[in-house]
Design an enzyme around this catalytic site. Structure first.
Site, PDB file in Angstrom:
ATOM      1  NE  ARG A  96      -4.060  -1.599   2.493  1.00 14.67           N
ATOM      2  CZ  ARG A  96      -4.206  -2.795   3.077  1.00 14.67           C
ATOM      3  NH1 ARG A  96      -3.203  -3.342   3.717  1.00 14.67           N
ATOM      4  NH2 ARG A  96      -5.362  -3.418   3.021  1.00 14.67           N
ATOM      5  NE  ARG A 152      -3.489  -0.133  -2.804  1.00 10.72           N
ATOM      6  CZ  ARG A 152      -4.312  -0.259  -1.769  1.00 10.72           C
ATOM      7  NH1 ARG A 152      -5.344  -1.072  -1.841  1.00 10.72           N
ATOM      8  NH2 ARG A 152      -4.120   0.421  -0.667  1.00 10.72           N
ATOM      9  CD  GLU A 167      -9.946  -1.813  -4.229  1.00 11.38           C
ATOM     10  OE1 GLU A 167      -9.858  -2.129  -3.038  1.00 11.38           O
ATOM     11  OE2 GLU A 167      -9.147  -1.040  -4.772  1.00 11.38           O
ATOM     12  CG  ASN A 174     -10.099  -4.828   3.452  1.00  6.13           C
ATOM     13  OD1 ASN A 174     -10.479  -5.897   3.904  1.00  6.13           O
ATOM     14  ND2 ASN A 174      -8.849  -4.432   3.503  1.00  6.13           N
ATOM     15  CG  ASP A 175     -12.338  -0.408  -0.681  1.00  2.10           C
ATOM     16  OD1 ASP A 175     -12.964   0.294   0.129  1.00  2.10           O
ATOM     17  OD2 ASP A 175     -11.148  -0.207  -0.986  1.00  2.10           O
ATOM     18  NE  ARG A 211     -11.838  -0.143   4.324  1.00  2.00           N
ATOM     19  CZ  ARG A 211     -10.861  -0.385   3.458  1.00  2.00           C
ATOM     20  NH1 ARG A 211     -11.101  -0.309   2.151  1.00  2.00           N
ATOM     21  NH2 ARG A 211      -9.670  -0.723   3.845  1.00  2.00           N
ATOM     22  CB  CYS A 226      -4.756  -8.548  -1.201  1.00  3.13           C
ATOM     23  SG  CYS A 226      -5.501  -7.262  -2.195  1.00  3.13           S
TER      24      CYS A 226
HETATM   25  C1  PEP Z   1      -9.304  -3.851  -0.055  1.00  4.91           C
HETATM   26  O1  PEP Z   1     -10.077  -2.945  -0.335  1.00  4.91           O
HETATM   27  O2  PEP Z   1      -9.680  -5.022   0.243  1.00  4.91           O
HETATM   28  C2  PEP Z   1      -7.856  -3.613  -0.034  1.00  4.91           C
HETATM   29  C3  PEP Z   1      -7.012  -4.610   0.146  1.00  4.91           C
HETATM   30  O3  PEP Z   1      -7.429  -2.344  -0.175  1.00  4.91           O
HETATM   31  P1  PEP Z   1      -7.484  -1.271   1.020  1.00  4.91           P
HETATM   32  O4  PEP Z   1      -7.800  -1.993   2.303  1.00  4.91           O
HETATM   33  O5  PEP Z   1      -6.160  -0.593   1.072  1.00  4.91           O
HETATM   34  O6  PEP Z   1      -8.598  -0.346   0.602  1.00  4.91           O
HETATM   35 MG    MG Z   2      -9.348  -1.117  -1.184  1.00  4.29          MG
END
Ligand code: PEP
Ligand code: MG
Length: 579
Positions: free
Chosen positions: A298, A334, A433, A456-457, A467, A504
């Site tokens: 990241r 990324r 995502e 996560n997104d 989130r 991820c």
């Molecule tokens: C996600 O969105 O799952 C991700 C890995 O990216 P971030 O948590 O940095 O938004």
């Molecule tokens: Mg993300």
């Protein structure tokens, strides 16, 4: 003694004294004062208002001299707000009626004003939120003195208690004596949670009002594994937790033995376990935990650790270090995912109403091409040093992907002109995502070398649940049948197209979901380095045939409760200490 339950976001147990930090980096003691101290607090408040008004007058006079009276009138609003007796009365009544100290009372009232301005229909009025923030900062400066970068000057182990903490604030914690974090806001996949986890700092978030319940110096037990914060514990509780601290150390050392063992299922299928990192120095930790590479770097944390934009040389140096530390293992870099909760100073001054739906990530990069190309050139240069892959985040459409690739093409041309070495066949992938990308996965797959699912997104956008918002944290779950079906489709399509697919998001490191993910065909995982040993242990205890049966059953349920109960029971059968 008081026990508060929140969301466990970073495991471990710590026992230490508390320090409180305001979002603007003022150490605000949210303490209530005694009745005898009330007049003193009211006096400080009156002086802070007078001093702030004097500041404004000085600024206004200086501006009038240099730029003219018209321009200087921009300070009329500040003057008006600070002279308003209603505002003073509201703050004073929080001090007299609730016995809050002056700084905390002032912050509460001005935050209320900011929320109301943010909700105004009129864009010009909405802009005023910045002025109110400025007034808040000015008052706090007079009430508390200097902003507390002096967290860096803490000399003893401390648990930080905050209403909220931005990812950039948390990124600086590694240089302090902070050993635990308790926060009113936040959720499991908030970036602040991700950062403290990556630093190995135990943390509990979503505690709603912990910051108002403590006084600086109060003793706290923070249990980041169970999501508990115990304020002012009694002797019995302290003894119980000292024993727990030792037990956890034994569990962790047991997992260390797995480092050099392969992540193979019992029927011999190899699973690639890579790591997510935020800071270059973590690459070495990844090797210690047995990571097969970096599945997600990241890079935006380069921006969040300092005030100035990093130069191409600084980007390059950070990437080179990671590539070097990982030897010949792959490193997936990324591109910038700034915006939403990870904002630069400039973005902070211009807040958006719905930042997760706003100008974040690849959208921000495509509107700031010069900045974007600085990073792309640095990644290309680092590709000459090892096995680098480049990944674009938050792709929603083919057009966006093509525009990002065009920017990469420009960066390639720049390097060709200067003769700097780089890898021409650098693999380029995207994060899946957004529901848009998941639903258009077939077309996207035909234009990339790999994909990585960012749950996560993906979860927040699929379920329409922020989130970061503790108020809806219970609705945020990977177990929702809609999420499971979406994941199954993405993995299946990628396998059909023979495009490597990894996952991820934080889900990859959660023991509950390992069997399901293996069962739908996922063979590449990327997670916080600290999660690798536990996930490896589960993988080594199962077979693909078993995982497929579990996934099939999980996909047959209608509700998230059924799904998570079932998946937990299945993992408990093979790895009881993981759940
Ligand atoms: C996600 O969105 O799952 C991700 C890995 O990216 P971030 O948590 O940095 O938004
Ligand atoms: Mg993300």
């Amino acid at each position: 003694m008081e026990i508060k339950k929140g969301i466990p976001v970073s495991p471990g147990v710590v026992i230490a004294a508390a320090v409180a930090l305001d979002a603007e980096e003022y150490r605000i003691s949210a303490a209530r004062v005694t009745e005898r101290q009330v007049p003193e607090e009211l006096e400080s408040l009156a002086s802070a208002f007078d001093a702030s008004l004097a500041d404004i007058q000085t600024l206004q006079d200086a501006t009038a001299r240099q730029l003219g009276q018209d321009i200087a009138s921009i300070f009329d609003f500040h003057h008006g707000v600070l002279s308003q007796s209603h505002l003073r009365e509201q703050v004073a009544s929080l001090i007299t009626d609730r016995q809050y100290n002056a700084a905390y009372a002032a912050r509460e009232v001005l935050r209320g004003y900011q929320r109301r301005f943010l909700n105004m229909e009129d864009a010009l009025l909405r802009e005023r939120v910045r002025d109110i923030r400025d007034i808040e900062r000015r008052l706090l400066r007079h009430l508390c003195g200097r902003p507390a970068e002096d967290l860096a000057h803490l000399t003893e182990r401390t648990i930080l208690v905050a209403h909220d903490l931005t990812p950039s604030q948390s990124a600086r914690l590694s240089q302090t004596h902070v050993v635990g974090v308790a926060m009113d806001g936040g959720g499991l996949t908030s970036h602040t949670a991700i950062v403290v986890r990556s630093m190995g700092i135990p943390a509990v978030m979503g505690l709603k009002d912990v910051s108002t319940g403590i006084s600086p110096g109060d003793m706290i037990i923070l249990d980041g594994t169970k999501g508990l914060v115990i304020l002012r514990p009694d002797e019995e509780m302290l003894t119980e937790y000292r024993v727990e601290e030792q037990r956890l150390q034994v569990v962790v050392s047991g997992l260390v033995e797995l480092r050099d063992k392969p992540a193979d299922t019992q029927d011999g299928v190899h699973i690639s376990l890579r790591a997510n990192i935020e800071f270059p120095h973590e690459a070495r930790v990844c090797r210690d935990k047995g990571a097969a590479g970096i599945g997600l770097y990241r890079t935006e944390f380069l921006y969040l650790r300092s005030e100035a934009e990093p130069t191409e040389a600084e980007h390059y140096e950070a990437y080179r270090q990671v590539v070097k530390d990982m030897g010949n293992r792959p490193v997936t870099i990324r591109t910038l995912d700034l915006g939403a909760d990870k904002y630069t100073r400039a973005q902070a001054l211009d807040p958006e109403r719905n930042p997760f739906l706003g100008l974040r990530s690849i959208r921000y990069c495509l509107q700031n091409l010069d900045m974007f190309k600085v990073q792309l050139r640095a990644i290309l240069r680092a590709s000459a040093e090892g096995d680098v892959r480049l990944m674009f985040p938050l792709i929603c459409s083919l057009m966006e992907l093509r525009q990002a690739k065009m920017a990469l093409g420009d960066a390639i041309e720049d390097l060709e002109e200067t003769g700097v070495p780089f890898r021409r066949d650098l693999p380029v992938g995207i994060m899946v995502e957004t529901p848009a990308a998941a639903l258009q996965i077939r077309e996207l797959l035909s234009e990339v070398d790999f994909v990585s699912i960012g749950t996560n997104d993906l979860i927040q956008y699929t379920l329409a649940v922020d989130r970061n918002n503790e108020r809806v944290a219970s609705l945020y779950t990977a177990s929702h049948p809609a999420v499971l079906h979406l994941l199954k489709d993405i993995v299946r399509q990628a396998a059909r197209a023979r495009v490597p697919c990894s996952l991820c998001g934080e889900m990859a490191g959660e023991p509950t979901y390992v069997l399901f993910l293996l069962g739908i065909g996922l063979r590449r995982f990327s997670m916080a380095p600290s999660d690798i040993p536990e996930i490896k242990k589960i993988i080594r205890s199962t077979t693909i045939a078993h995982a497929e049966r579990v996934a099939k059953r999980a996909l047959s349920f209608d509700t998230d409760r059924q799904v998570s109960n079932y998946l937990r029971d299945e993992v408990r059968k093979i790895a009881p200490e993981s759940i």
